[in-house]
Design an enzyme around this catalytic site. Structure first.
Site, short mmCIF file in Angstrom:
data_model
loop_
_atom_site.label_atom_id
_atom_site.label_comp_id
_atom_site.label_asym_id
_atom_site.label_seq_id
_atom_site.Cartn_x
_atom_site.Cartn_y
_atom_site.Cartn_z
N ASP A 118 0.82 -1.21 0.00
CA ASP A 118 0.00 0.00 0.00
C ASP A 118 0.86 1.26 0.00
OD1 ASP A 118 -1.83 -1.97 0.40
OD2 ASP A 118 -2.47 -1.32 2.39
N ASP A 247 -6.07 -4.83 -6.11
CA ASP A 247 -5.46 -6.15 -6.20
C ASP A 247 -6.33 -7.30 -5.68
OD1 ASP A 247 -5.10 -5.17 -3.65
OD2 ASP A 247 -2.96 -5.59 -3.54
N1 ABU Z 1 -5.71 -4.71 -0.98
C1 ABU Z 1 -6.82 -5.15 -0.25
C2 ABU Z 1 -8.07 -5.39 -1.04
C3 ABU Z 1 -9.15 -5.73 -0.12
C4 ABU Z 1 -10.47 -6.07 -0.70
O1 ABU Z 1 -10.72 -5.75 -1.85
O2 ABU Z 1 -11.30 -6.64 -0.01
#
Ligand code: ABU
Length: 364
Positions: A118, A247
């Site tokens: 992140d 992602d």
């Molecule tokens: N990078 C976290 C994504 C979390 C989700 O889409 O639930």
């Protein structure tokens, strides 16, 4: 520079999600805190019941048993990476418990150094510290300074995107997240450029980004202008009532293979069909509905990590996805990760590729 083994790549070198992985940063659970309550959590947390949990416990350490279980998962992940020949680096443990403030706002604490994906956007030999949308993550980059300095000393480029103000002007006043089926909207205004690095996914000269509760159009424009004409930054249309990061939604796994979340991608960009890519529809996650999840959805199953074009680390228990990956020609490596996912992310979130063996190319 060439030797008998082939080209030697810069110490920081990542152009896509699938070139052979040589070095990666993996987050740490040490000192991880429950994200403190702030306006943005209403836009991010999928379940309203979690608001009270964060109001009550935000800024406190996660319970010991959750941390112990997450640590065990992370240990297995690191073990697999190392056994597969990848060098694993870790952030510097940091005391994130202090309250933080700017002239515009204050929050009870920072969060953690759990999710390097992140914070740091690696594009080619460039590390960009992301202009993150959560106030409580304003100082998270501090845990990565030692590594960034080291990579800089060894030749990498390193910049910080414009530090955001994150005052009230950055968030839509009175924002209420859309209910399922209502038109998509996000909490961010266009006051300043904002994105988390995980709002971005790489595919050589084409970079894909989705607006979310931490990424706005201004952030996407900043990224395109900063990267310049060697790259095309494409905004992907997604549908997510509580969007955070691309992602677990839209993931080019290998040349010609795009994994999509069937609930969140209404239209695959035309360029993929035009270039003959296979569109791989992620199967429904198998994580039991009763499994506690404090910060992301069960679709975190999609948040795999590619070791190269074939080998993919995937959550143990996601047997339907594992079978689908095999059918699509991959070699899945299952790793226990549900307990890490409980506190906020999958393999892609918990890592950031520093060096993959490959060059900048176009796949379209
Ligand atoms: N990078 C976290 C994504 C979390 C989700 O889409 O639930």
């Amino acid at each position: 520079m060439e030797d008998l083994k082939g080209p030697a790549y810069p110490v920081v070198n990542a152009h896509n999600e699938w070139d052979p992985l040589e070095e990666v940063i993996v987050g740490i659970v040490d000192g991880a805190l429950v994200p403190p309550w702030d306006v943005i959590l209403e836009a991010t947390l999928h379940e309203e019941e979690l608001w009270d949990f964060h109001r009550k416990y935000g800024g406190s350490p996660w319970p010991d048993e959750l941390i112990a279980a997450a640590r065990k998962n992370l240990g297995e992940f690191v073990h697999i990476l190392e056994a597969e020949g990848v060098t694993v680096r870790r952030p510097t443990p940091y005391d994130f418990s202090k309250p933080l403030s700017t002239p515009d706002w204050e929050v009870k604490s920072s969060c953690y150094a759990l999710m390097p994906r992140d914070v740091l956007l690696v594009i080619g030999d460039l590390i960009i510290e992301a202009p993150m949308g959560w106030r409580s993550r304003y100082h998270e980059h501090l845990a990565y300074k030692d590594l960034c300095k080291e990579y800089f000393e060894k030749g990498a480029k390193w910049i910080s995107a414009p530090r955001p103000q994150l005052g009230d002007q950055s968030y839509n006043e009175g924002f209420v997240a859309p209910r399922e089926g209502e038109p998509m909207r996000t909490i961010l205004t266009e006051y300043e450029p904002l994105f988390d690095a995980a709002d971005v996914i790489k595919c050589g000269r084409d970079i894909f980004v989705a607006q979310s509760s931490c990424c706005n159009r201004f952030g996407i424009d900043w990224l395109q202008r900063h990267l310049g004409e060697n790259y095309a930054v494409h905004e992907v249309e997604v549908y997510d009532t509580h969007p955070m990061h691309i992602d677990a939604t839209f993931y080019p796994l290998a040349p010609g293979k795009l994994l999509i979340n069937p609930e969140r991608v209404p239209h695959v960009p035309e360029m993929f069909q035009r270039s003959g890519w296979d569109i791989l529809v992620c199967p429904e996650p198998l994580m039991p509905e009763t499994h506690p999840m404090y910060n992301c959805s069960r679709w975190i199953s999609m948040n795999v990590l590619m070791l190269d074009e074939d080998r993919v680390i995937v959550s143990k228990g996601e047997d339907t996805l594992i079978k689908a990956l095999k059918d699509w020609g991959f070699e899945p490596i299952p790793c226990s990760f549900y307990d890490f996912e409980t506190i906020g992310g999958g393999f892609h979130c918990a890592s950031v590729d520093v060096r993959r063996r490959g060059e900048l190319k176009s796949y379209f």
